[in-house]
Design a protein around this motif. Structure first.
Motif, PDB file in Angstrom:
ATOM      1  N   PRO A 281      31.630  46.211  59.350  1.00  0.00           N
ATOM      2  CA  PRO A 281      33.046  46.406  59.031  1.00  0.00           C
ATOM      3  C   PRO A 281      33.995  46.141  60.183  1.00  0.00           C
ATOM      4  O   PRO A 281      35.208  46.082  59.964  1.00  0.00           O
ATOM      5  N   THR A 282      33.489  45.995  61.405  1.00  0.00           N
ATOM      6  CA  THR A 282      34.388  45.821  62.549  1.00  0.00           C
ATOM      7  C   THR A 282      34.198  44.484  63.256  1.00  0.00           C
ATOM      8  O   THR A 282      34.817  44.245  64.295  1.00  0.00           O
ATOM      9  N   THR A 283      33.383  43.595  62.694  1.00  0.00           N
ATOM     10  CA  THR A 283      33.053  42.344  63.382  1.00  0.00           C
ATOM     11  C   THR A 283      34.278  41.486  63.655  1.00  0.00           C
ATOM     12  O   THR A 283      34.410  40.880  64.707  1.00  0.00           O
ATOM     13  N   ALA A 284      35.205  41.410  62.690  1.00  0.00           N
ATOM     14  CA  ALA A 284      36.364  40.519  62.829  1.00  0.00           C
ATOM     15  C   ALA A 284      37.524  41.159  63.588  1.00  0.00           C
ATOM     16  O   ALA A 284      38.591  40.561  63.691  1.00  0.00           O
ATOM     17  N   LEU A 285      37.329  42.367  64.129  1.00  0.00           N
ATOM     18  CA  LEU A 285      38.418  43.093  64.779  1.00  0.00           C
ATOM     19  C   LEU A 285      38.268  43.074  66.289  1.00  0.00           C
ATOM     20  O   LEU A 285      37.156  42.983  66.822  1.00  0.00           O
ATOM     21  N   ASP A 286      39.412  43.181  66.996  1.00  0.00           N
ATOM     22  CA  ASP A 286      39.318  43.259  68.451  1.00  0.00           C
ATOM     23  C   ASP A 286      38.784  44.638  68.850  1.00  0.00           C
ATOM     24  O   ASP A 286      38.693  45.556  68.033  1.00  0.00           O
ATOM     25  N   VAL A 287      38.434  44.776  70.109  1.00  0.00           N
ATOM     26  CA  VAL A 287      37.707  45.954  70.567  1.00  0.00           C
ATOM     27  C   VAL A 287      38.497  47.242  70.347  1.00  0.00           C
ATOM     28  O   VAL A 287      37.943  48.267  69.926  1.00  0.00           O
ATOM     29  N   THR A 288      39.796  47.213  70.602  1.00  0.00           N
ATOM     30  CA  THR A 288      40.616  48.413  70.444  1.00  0.00           C
ATOM     31  C   THR A 288      40.667  48.853  68.989  1.00  0.00           C
ATOM     32  O   THR A 288      40.460  50.035  68.669  1.00  0.00           O
ATOM     33  N   ILE A 289      40.940  47.905  68.082  1.00  0.00           N
ATOM     34  CA  ILE A 289      41.006  48.227  66.657  1.00  0.00           C
ATOM     35  C   ILE A 289      39.625  48.638  66.153  1.00  0.00           C
ATOM     36  O   ILE A 289      39.496  49.536  65.313  1.00  0.00           O
ATOM     37  N   GLN A 290      38.584  47.997  66.668  1.00  0.00           N
ATOM     38  CA  GLN A 290      37.216  48.350  66.274  1.00  0.00           C
ATOM     39  C   GLN A 290      36.935  49.821  66.567  1.00  0.00           C
ATOM     40  O   GLN A 290      36.399  50.550  65.723  1.00  0.00           O
ATOM     41  N   ALA A 291      37.304  50.280  67.757  1.00  0.00           N
ATOM     42  CA  ALA A 291      37.086  51.679  68.128  1.00  0.00           C
ATOM     43  C   ALA A 291      37.868  52.615  67.217  1.00  0.00           C
ATOM     44  O   ALA A 291      37.364  53.671  66.809  1.00  0.00           O
ATOM     45  N   GLN A 292      39.096  52.239  66.871  1.00  0.00           N
ATOM     46  CA  GLN A 292      39.915  53.067  65.988  1.00  0.00           C
ATOM     47  C   GLN A 292      39.302  53.162  64.594  1.00  0.00           C
ATOM     48  O   GLN A 292      39.254  54.241  63.993  1.00  0.00           O
ATOM     49  N   VAL A 293      38.799  52.030  64.076  1.00  0.00           N
ATOM     50  CA  VAL A 293      38.215  52.012  62.737  1.00  0.00           C
ATOM     51  C   VAL A 293      36.937  52.840  62.701  1.00  0.00           C
ATOM     52  O   VAL A 293      36.693  53.601  61.761  1.00  0.00           O
ATOM     53  N   LEU A 294      36.099  52.725  63.734  1.00  0.00           N
ATOM     54  CA  LEU A 294      34.864  53.506  63.783  1.00  0.00           C
ATOM     55  C   LEU A 294      35.162  55.004  63.846  1.00  0.00           C
ATOM     56  O   LEU A 294      34.515  55.809  63.175  1.00  0.00           O
ATOM     57  N   ALA A 295      36.143  55.378  64.660  1.00  0.00           N
ATOM     58  CA  ALA A 295      36.520  56.786  64.758  1.00  0.00           C
ATOM     59  C   ALA A 295      37.055  57.293  63.419  1.00  0.00           C
ATOM     60  O   ALA A 295      36.756  58.417  62.999  1.00  0.00           O
ATOM     61  N   LEU A 296      37.807  56.450  62.733  1.00  0.00           N
ATOM     62  CA  LEU A 296      38.356  56.818  61.435  1.00  0.00           C
ATOM     63  C   LEU A 296      37.240  57.049  60.413  1.00  0.00           C
ATOM     64  O   LEU A 296      37.234  58.048  59.686  1.00  0.00           O
ATOM     65  N   ILE A 297      36.268  56.133  60.370  1.00  0.00           N
ATOM     66  CA  ILE A 297      35.152  56.284  59.426  1.00  0.00           C
ATOM     67  C   ILE A 297      34.377  57.557  59.729  1.00  0.00           C
ATOM     68  O   ILE A 297      34.014  58.316  58.821  1.00  0.00           O
ATOM     69  N   ARG A 298      34.124  57.824  61.004  1.00  0.00           N
ATOM     70  CA  ARG A 298      33.377  59.027  61.383  1.00  0.00           C
ATOM     71  C   ARG A 298      34.114  60.296  60.965  1.00  0.00           C
ATOM     72  O   ARG A 298      33.517  61.238  60.445  1.00  0.00           O
ATOM     73  N   ASN A 299      35.423  60.334  61.190  1.00  0.00           N
ATOM     74  CA  ASN A 299      36.198  61.525  60.842  1.00  0.00           C
ATOM     75  C   ASN A 299      36.217  61.767  59.333  1.00  0.00           C
ATOM     76  O   ASN A 299      36.036  62.898  58.873  1.00  0.00           O
ATOM     77  N   LEU A 300      36.433  60.693  58.560  1.00  0.00           N
ATOM     78  CA  LEU A 300      36.451  60.833  57.113  1.00  0.00           C
ATOM     79  C   LEU A 300      35.065  61.188  56.583  1.00  0.00           C
ATOM     80  O   LEU A 300      34.922  61.956  55.627  1.00  0.00           O
ATOM     81  N   GLN A 301      34.044  60.644  57.207  1.00  0.00           N
ATOM     82  CA  GLN A 301      32.672  60.962  56.817  1.00  0.00           C
ATOM     83  C   GLN A 301      32.377  62.443  57.048  1.00  0.00           C
ATOM     84  O   GLN A 301      31.746  63.108  56.221  1.00  0.00           O
ATOM     85  N   ALA A 302      32.858  62.976  58.177  1.00  0.00           N
ATOM     86  CA  ALA A 302      32.650  64.391  58.476  1.00  0.00           C
ATOM     87  C   ALA A 302      33.373  65.286  57.470  1.00  0.00           C
ATOM     88  O   ALA A 302      32.874  66.340  57.076  1.00  0.00           O
ATOM     89  N   GLU A 303      34.555  64.845  57.026  1.00  0.00           N
ATOM     90  CA  GLU A 303      35.322  65.623  56.055  1.00  0.00           C
ATOM     91  C   GLU A 303      34.644  65.662  54.689  1.00  0.00           C
ATOM     92  O   GLU A 303      34.651  66.688  54.004  1.00  0.00           O
ATOM     93  N   THR A 304      34.057  64.548  54.269  1.00  0.00           N
ATOM     94  CA  THR A 304      33.546  64.422  52.904  1.00  0.00           C
ATOM     95  C   THR A 304      32.042  64.643  52.796  1.00  0.00           C
ATOM     96  O   THR A 304      31.534  64.831  51.691  1.00  0.00           O
ATOM     97  N   GLY A 305      31.297  64.605  53.925  1.00  0.00           N
ATOM     98  CA  GLY A 305      29.845  64.724  53.872  1.00  0.00           C
ATOM     99  C   GLY A 305      29.158  63.468  53.373  1.00  0.00           C
ATOM    100  O   GLY A 305      27.976  63.492  53.001  1.00  0.00           O
ATOM    101  N   THR A 306      29.889  62.365  53.338  1.00  0.00           N
ATOM    102  CA  THR A 306      29.331  61.106  52.848  1.00  0.00           C
ATOM    103  C   THR A 306      28.231  60.604  53.766  1.00  0.00           C
ATOM    104  O   THR A 306      28.366  60.617  54.994  1.00  0.00           O
ATOM    105  N   ALA A 307      27.129  60.147  53.182  1.00  0.00           N
ATOM    106  CA  ALA A 307      26.087  59.467  53.950  1.00  0.00           C
ATOM    107  C   ALA A 307      26.497  58.005  54.123  1.00  0.00           C
ATOM    108  O   ALA A 307      27.189  57.441  53.265  1.00  0.00           O
TER     109      ALA A 307
END
Length: 343
Positions: free
Chosen positions: A187-213
């Motif tokens: 999901p982050t291949t086409a993004l620059d490094v800064t945006i990639q880090a933001q997207v990964l952090a976002l997925i992790r936070n939402l995953q923690a909220e919902t319990g999604t695997a």
């Protein structure tokens, strides 16, 4: 909830797939097994062409058959075998309890509809809500994925957004119905490094909220180190090493995994050139008979060429860390080889 008490959301057992009915052609994906639990992230890592995306598309039911032919295996998702569901049953799961984020959002989003309409459509497809309620939820999801000025961007078309914003829209769509399992294909291949880090952090936070695997497909070991609970290293359609992220980074055992680790750039002082792995992933028509990594492996012996190694536990600990190599622990084999060469 401790790892021991978490239930597996997805269990894949001995999955094999090919793209031809010819008996003499090898399986493109061969004997793949893994599991992912509630709230956990499994990263499947490997070079392009190793079978990562084919595996994820198969789980989603997005590979047409023919040409794709499942040879064997089951994929239990909440006690149902994904490989045996009808297209209607899969359509009811996709975007609802089972979601996917694709690598390139520009080709995944519909250019003829606003991003708000597309998120709302995902909600209305699986829940009995009004258009106004779905639009309100779409706006809420855009806020949750931290899209600036979401009220204005709700009515924009995909081409009017940046790559990072489009990927956030894809995440909003994928998580709108609180899925049990999220498959993210690079999901982050086409993004620059800064945006990639933001997207990964976002997925992790939402995953923690919902319990999604989550099953995260990637070739980037930096991403793996950032988000993975467990890691499956895939080469030429087979999983060659499997374990927790700490086990693999602290004690990689398969020569392919070691090669991948050696190719990671360092942020510190450079000590010589980065390691490389000679050769390339074999084509589907020319898969080696034994270990598929043998033609590129510095430790390969006649047995490796003739016999495919099974996965087995590393050391005497648990079977969490497993490797498919005849000569693991590889450090002992390397030491013996050095001693023989010196004799």
């Amino acid at each position: 909830m401790s790892p021991a008490t978490r239930r597996p959301v997805l269990t894949v057992e001995r999955f094999s797939l090919k793209f031809s009915r010819a008996a003499d052609l090898p399986n493109l994906v061969d004997d793949v097994s893994f599991a992912v639990h509630e709230g956990e992230t499994l990263c499947i890592v490997g070079e392009s062409g190793c079978g990562k995306s084919v595996t994820s598309l198969s789980l989603m039911g997005l590979l047409p058959s023919p040409p794709a032919i499942r040879v064997s295996g089951v994929a239990r998702f909440d006690e149902r075998d994904l490989f045996r569901l009808t297209e209607r049953e899969l359509a009811d799961l996709r975007g609802n309890r089972l979601s996917m984020i694709f690598q390139e959002p520009m080709t995944s989003l519909n250019p003829a509809y606003t991003v708000g309409e597309q998120i709302a459509e995902t909600i209305r497809r699986h829940r009995d809500v009004t258009r106004a309620a779905a639009r309100a939820e779409a706006l809420d999801m855009m806020k949750r994925v931290r899209i600036p000025a979401p009220e204005a961007r709700l009515d924009m078309y995909p081409h009017e957004l940046s790559g990072g914003m489009r990927q956030r829209v894809m995440i909003a769509m994928a998580l709108a119905n609180r899925p049990r399992l999220l498959i993210a294909d690079e999901p982050t291949t086409a993004l620059d490094v800064t945006i990639q880090a933001q997207v990964l952090a976002l997925i992790r936070n939402l995953q923690a909220e919902t319990g999604t695997a989550m099953v995260l497909i990637t070739h980037d070991l930096g991403v793996v180190a950032e988000v993975a609970d467990h890691v499956a290293v895939m080469y030429a359609g087979r999983i060659v090493e499997y374990g927790t992220a700490r086990e693999l980074f602290d004690d990689p055992q398969h020569p392919y995994t070691i090669g991948l680790m050696g190719a990671i750039p360092s942020t510190g002082k450079r000590e010589g050139a980065l390691a490389t792995i000679a050769g390339a992933v074999p084509s589907p028509e020319r898969m080696p008979r034994g270990c598929r990594f043998a033609p590129r492996c510095p430790f390969a012996a006649p047995r490796c060429v003739d016999e495919a190694p099974p996965q087995r536990p590393v050391g005497d600990a648990t079977d969490t860390h497993r490797v498919a190599c005849w000569y693991a622990p590889v450090e002992l084999h390397a030491r013996d080889a050095a001693q023989q060469a010196a004799a």
